[in-house]
Every structure is written in C-alpha cells, then in structure tokens.
Design a protein around this motif. Structure first.
Motif, mmCIF file in Angstrom:
data_model
loop_
_atom_site.group_PDB
_atom_site.id
_atom_site.type_symbol
_atom_site.label_atom_id
_atom_site.label_comp_id
_atom_site.label_asym_id
_atom_site.label_seq_id
_atom_site.Cartn_x
_atom_site.Cartn_y
_atom_site.Cartn_z
ATOM 1 N N ASP A 1 31.054 37.863 50.482
ATOM 2 C CA ASP A 1 31.169 36.436 50.754
ATOM 3 C C ASP A 1 32.406 35.911 50.017
ATOM 4 O O ASP A 1 32.716 36.348 48.907
ATOM 5 C CB ASP A 1 29.925 35.692 50.253
ATOM 6 C CG ASP A 1 28.636 36.287 50.810
ATOM 7 O OD1 ASP A 1 28.698 36.926 51.872
ATOM 8 O OD2 ASP A 1 27.590 36.105 50.172
ATOM 9 N N LYS A 2 33.102 34.968 50.663
ATOM 10 C CA LYS A 2 34.341 34.462 50.067
ATOM 11 C C LYS A 2 34.356 32.942 50.015
ATOM 12 O O LYS A 2 33.749 32.270 50.843
ATOM 13 C CB LYS A 2 35.558 34.964 50.863
ATOM 14 C CG LYS A 2 35.759 36.470 50.762
ATOM 15 C CD LYS A 2 37.007 36.907 51.507
ATOM 16 C CE LYS A 2 37.220 38.407 51.390
ATOM 17 N NZ LYS A 2 38.428 38.853 52.124
ATOM 18 N N ALA A 3 35.083 32.430 49.017
ATOM 19 C CA ALA A 3 35.264 30.985 48.879
ATOM 20 C C ALA A 3 36.297 30.521 49.897
ATOM 21 O O ALA A 3 37.352 31.140 50.055
ATOM 22 C CB ALA A 3 35.725 30.649 47.468
ATOM 23 N N LYS A 4 35.987 29.430 50.612
ATOM 24 C CA LYS A 4 36.885 28.919 51.644
ATOM 25 C C LYS A 4 37.082 27.416 51.486
ATOM 26 O O LYS A 4 36.225 26.707 50.967
ATOM 27 C CB LYS A 4 36.336 29.224 53.033
ATOM 28 C CG LYS A 4 36.298 30.714 53.368
ATOM 29 C CD LYS A 4 35.863 30.937 54.798
ATOM 30 C CE LYS A 4 35.867 32.410 55.168
ATOM 31 N NZ LYS A 4 35.458 32.634 56.571
ATOM 32 N N GLY A 5 38.218 26.951 52.008
ATOM 33 C CA GLY A 5 38.493 25.514 52.016
ATOM 34 C C GLY A 5 38.942 25.002 50.659
ATOM 35 O O GLY A 5 38.974 25.702 49.649
ATOM 36 N N ARG A 6 39.299 23.731 50.654
ATOM 37 C CA ARG A 6 39.794 23.102 49.440
ATOM 38 C C ARG A 6 38.739 23.043 48.348
ATOM 39 O O ARG A 6 39.054 23.065 47.161
ATOM 40 C CB ARG A 6 40.284 21.694 49.758
ATOM 41 C CG ARG A 6 41.521 21.658 50.665
ATOM 42 C CD ARG A 6 41.967 20.245 50.928
ATOM 43 N NE ARG A 6 43.149 20.217 51.785
ATOM 44 C CZ ARG A 6 43.743 19.101 52.205
ATOM 45 N NH1 ARG A 6 43.241 17.916 51.838
ATOM 46 N NH2 ARG A 6 44.813 19.160 52.974
ATOM 47 N N LYS A 7 37.480 22.980 48.753
ATOM 48 C CA LYS A 7 36.406 22.898 47.773
ATOM 49 C C LYS A 7 35.923 24.272 47.314
ATOM 50 O O LYS A 7 35.027 24.370 46.477
ATOM 51 C CB LYS A 7 35.234 22.103 48.350
ATOM 52 C CG LYS A 7 35.577 20.645 48.652
ATOM 53 C CD LYS A 7 34.359 19.887 49.169
ATOM 54 C CE LYS A 7 34.696 18.426 49.425
ATOM 55 N NZ LYS A 7 33.512 17.678 49.945
ATOM 56 N N ALA A 8 36.539 25.332 47.872
ATOM 57 C CA ALA A 8 36.218 26.714 47.481
ATOM 58 C C ALA A 8 34.720 26.999 47.575
ATOM 59 O O ALA A 8 34.125 27.589 46.671
ATOM 60 C CB ALA A 8 36.730 27.004 46.075
ATOM 61 N N ILE A 9 34.121 26.577 48.682
ATOM 62 C CA ILE A 9 32.703 26.825 48.902
ATOM 63 C C ILE A 9 32.520 28.267 49.374
ATOM 64 O O ILE A 9 33.154 28.706 50.329
ATOM 65 C CB ILE A 9 32.131 25.842 49.932
ATOM 66 C CG1 ILE A 9 32.252 24.401 49.414
ATOM 67 C CG2 ILE A 9 30.669 26.166 50.247
ATOM 68 C CD1 ILE A 9 31.852 23.354 50.430
ATOM 69 N N VAL A 10 31.649 29.005 48.713
ATOM 70 C CA VAL A 10 31.409 30.402 49.071
ATOM 71 C C VAL A 10 30.588 30.466 50.358
ATOM 72 O O VAL A 10 29.527 29.848 50.459
ATOM 73 C CB VAL A 10 30.681 31.147 47.935
ATOM 74 C CG1 VAL A 10 30.364 32.582 48.357
ATOM 75 C CG2 VAL A 10 31.526 31.147 46.668
#
Length: 336
Positions: A34-43
């Motif tokens: 699973d990876k952090a995505k977007g500006r908020k770094a949501i996993v």
C-alpha cells in the motif's frame, strides 16, 4: 486449477475477477505494498488488493518479492498449478518461476515482442499504432522475453487515448487468460519463441516526460496528448508563465481564419519548470512555441516545428478543465 495471482493496478483486476468467475481456485493474491497518495499522503490499498478482499480471497502485500523469503515459502507450500502475473511491477526470480506445475504466465498489454517493458499502452498510442493487443506468455528471467502462448489483437481508434486503450485491453485480457490456462493445461496451446530481433522496449513513464517540446511536429504532440492521458498529461507553459495541461487537441496544417498573437513561451519559465531536467532542445525555435487565437476568440493554437496544434480542452494550474472558448474569455496574457 490452483492459482497464485500477482498484480497491482486496475488493469490486473479484470483478469483476477475472470479467473475467479471461471471457477479456478485462487489460493493466494499477491500485490505490491500500500502506498501514500495525494497531497495528504493518505495510504491506499492497491486496486488488486481491494478486489481480492471484495472477492474474499487470501491476499498478501510485498515490498520486494525477490527478497521476501516468507512469501516465497508460502507460494511453495501452496504448490500452485499456475502463477498468473498481470502488471505486478516486479520481475520474478527463477526460484518463484520454477514453483508452479504448469508454469508462470504473464499477461502483457502488447503484441510481443513489440513493446516489452513498463509502458506498452502509452507507447502504442504515442507511435500512432493501428493495432495493439494482449499477449500471454510463459515467464522467463528476462523482461517480457518468454515464449508466447496466445495473442489477441485489437484495432485502435483514431482518437485512442492511453486511458481508453487501457480499459479495452483490460477487458480483452479476461478472455485471453482463461483461454490460455485451459488450452495450455490440456496441451492444446504450445509455446512459441519470440523473435528477439523484432523486439522493442518501453520504460517507466516519469512526470517530466509529459512536458511538450514545441519543436516537434504537431502530429506527434497530438499523439502525446492522447498517450499521456490521464497521466502525466501533456503539459506546457503559457506566455504568462502559468503551466497548463492539454486534454484534447488536433493537429492542423494551418488555421483557416486570421489569427491573433497571444505571445510566446519564455525561456526562463521553461528553465524554472524543468529545473535539473532542463535541456536546450526544449527552447522553441523558428517560430515554434507561439500562442494564437482566432479573431473571434473561439479557437486556440500553438505553433510547432511543423504545422499547428489546435487545443480544444485544457486545464490551467489551479483551475478546472475547460473548453478553449471559456479559457479565452478569461485569458489576459499576463501573469496573475
């Protein structure tokens, strides 16, 4: 058939669902971490992991399969008939390829040996190919070098984008993999070696690849717009210094109507945007890189190394996608 399935993005979900629906035993699904995505770094979980959970299948995330001894041991204990791989994103080591009874089969989104590697869909659109397809193959230690089992072709539309071709090939992969497992296990499908002399390789696409070189001809840039939709998009800079994405465009020899000049891309803006990736070749020459609109302010054009690119839909930084006419109503030509 008992299967261990390896995949990560949306493309692989179609094949996973098809194999489960065909009655095969999916003993384990393996996906990347699973990876952090977007500006908020949501996993976020990978699409394949989400699909496996929805189907009630056992699923495991791995960082690097090659060095994950526990995961390899688990595959060996399962003793699958097949390992099926679809856009997993990692090269499998030989010790894993040797585990299944019938073999490890990869689903690849091109007509191999053409377009081996990570971005066959985008490259087919960028090169203006008339057809693409799905290849299933026995996996070898090299990158997409294994023997071909089955190929299904698909014609490309004139305005095909990477996104639309991605969806079509994902759908086509469903029937291909089911046919392959059935035919190969029964001895009805026989491996055919690839013609290595006809091979071509595609690489991993990076965000900077979408930056437009206006010295290229308009037809190439138009294909670039479609090849990089929805990511990383074809991107450039307006004469006012604002960056923008092009969502839809057409190559035209010369606009029929009288044009008004809206300025030219500035060297300093290009250098600032590209930073360490700056190359002199991106500086427009011989009239390229100029922005124009029709006299009635309904059409927008960029001059290129050959002909013009008519932009019909774009997105300026910080704003929503819009039609050209809407953009021109609010464009002052000055930095805000």
């Amino acid at each position: 058939m008992k299967i261990v399935f390896l995949g990560t993005p949306d493309f692989a979900v179609e094949s996973l669902e098809a194999l489960e629906a065909a009655g095969h035993e999916i003993a384990l699904v393996i996906s990347q971490e699973d990876k952090a995505k977007g500006r908020k770094a949501i996993v976020e979980k990978t699409p394949v992991k989400l699909a496996a959970e929805r189907l009630g299948l056992p699923v495991q995330s791995v960082h690097r399969l090659r060095t994950d001894e526990d995961c390899i041991r688990r595959i060996r204990e399962i003793a699958p008939d097949f390992i099926v791989v679809s856009a997993f994103g990692q090269i499998l080591p030989k010790e894993v390829l040797d585990i299944p009874r019938f073999g490890a089969i990869n689903i690849h989104a091109s007509l191999l040996p053409k377009y081996r590697g990570a971005s066959p869909i985008q490259q087919a659109v960028l090169d203006g190919e008339k057809e693409s397809g799905i290849t299933t193959m026995l996996m070898a230690e090299g990158l997409d070098t294994g023997d071909i089992l089955l190929q299904e072709k698909l014609p490309l539309d004139r305005k095909e984008t990477a996104d639309s071709l991605f969806q079509k090939l994902a759908e086509l992969s469903k029937t291909c993999i089911v046919k392959t497992l059935e035919g190969f296990s029964k001895g009805e499908i026989h491996p055919v070696a690839q013609e290595d002399e006809k091979a071509s390789l595609t690489g991993i696409i990076k965000k900077r690849d979408g930056f437009i070189n206006w010295n290229r001809e308009a037809s190439y840039i138009e294909r670039m717009v479609r090849a990089y939709t929805p990511w990383p998009n074809a991107v450039s800079i307006l004469p006012n210094g604002k960056t923008f994405k092009i969502w839809q465009a057409d190559a035209v020899n010369k606009p029929d109507e009288e044009m008004l000049s809206l300025g030219k891309i500035q060297r300093g803006d290009i250098e600032h945007f590209l930073g360490d990736n700056f190359k002199e070749e991106y500086i427009p020459t011989d009239g390229a890189g100029g922005l124009f609109c029709s006299k009635n302010k309904q059409k927008l054009f960029f001059s290129t190394g050959k002909s013009f690119l008519e932009i019909t839909e774009l997105q300026v930084e910080g704003k929503k996608r819009m039609a050209t006419s809407d953009f021109l109503r609010g464009y002052s030509g000055k930095a805000e």
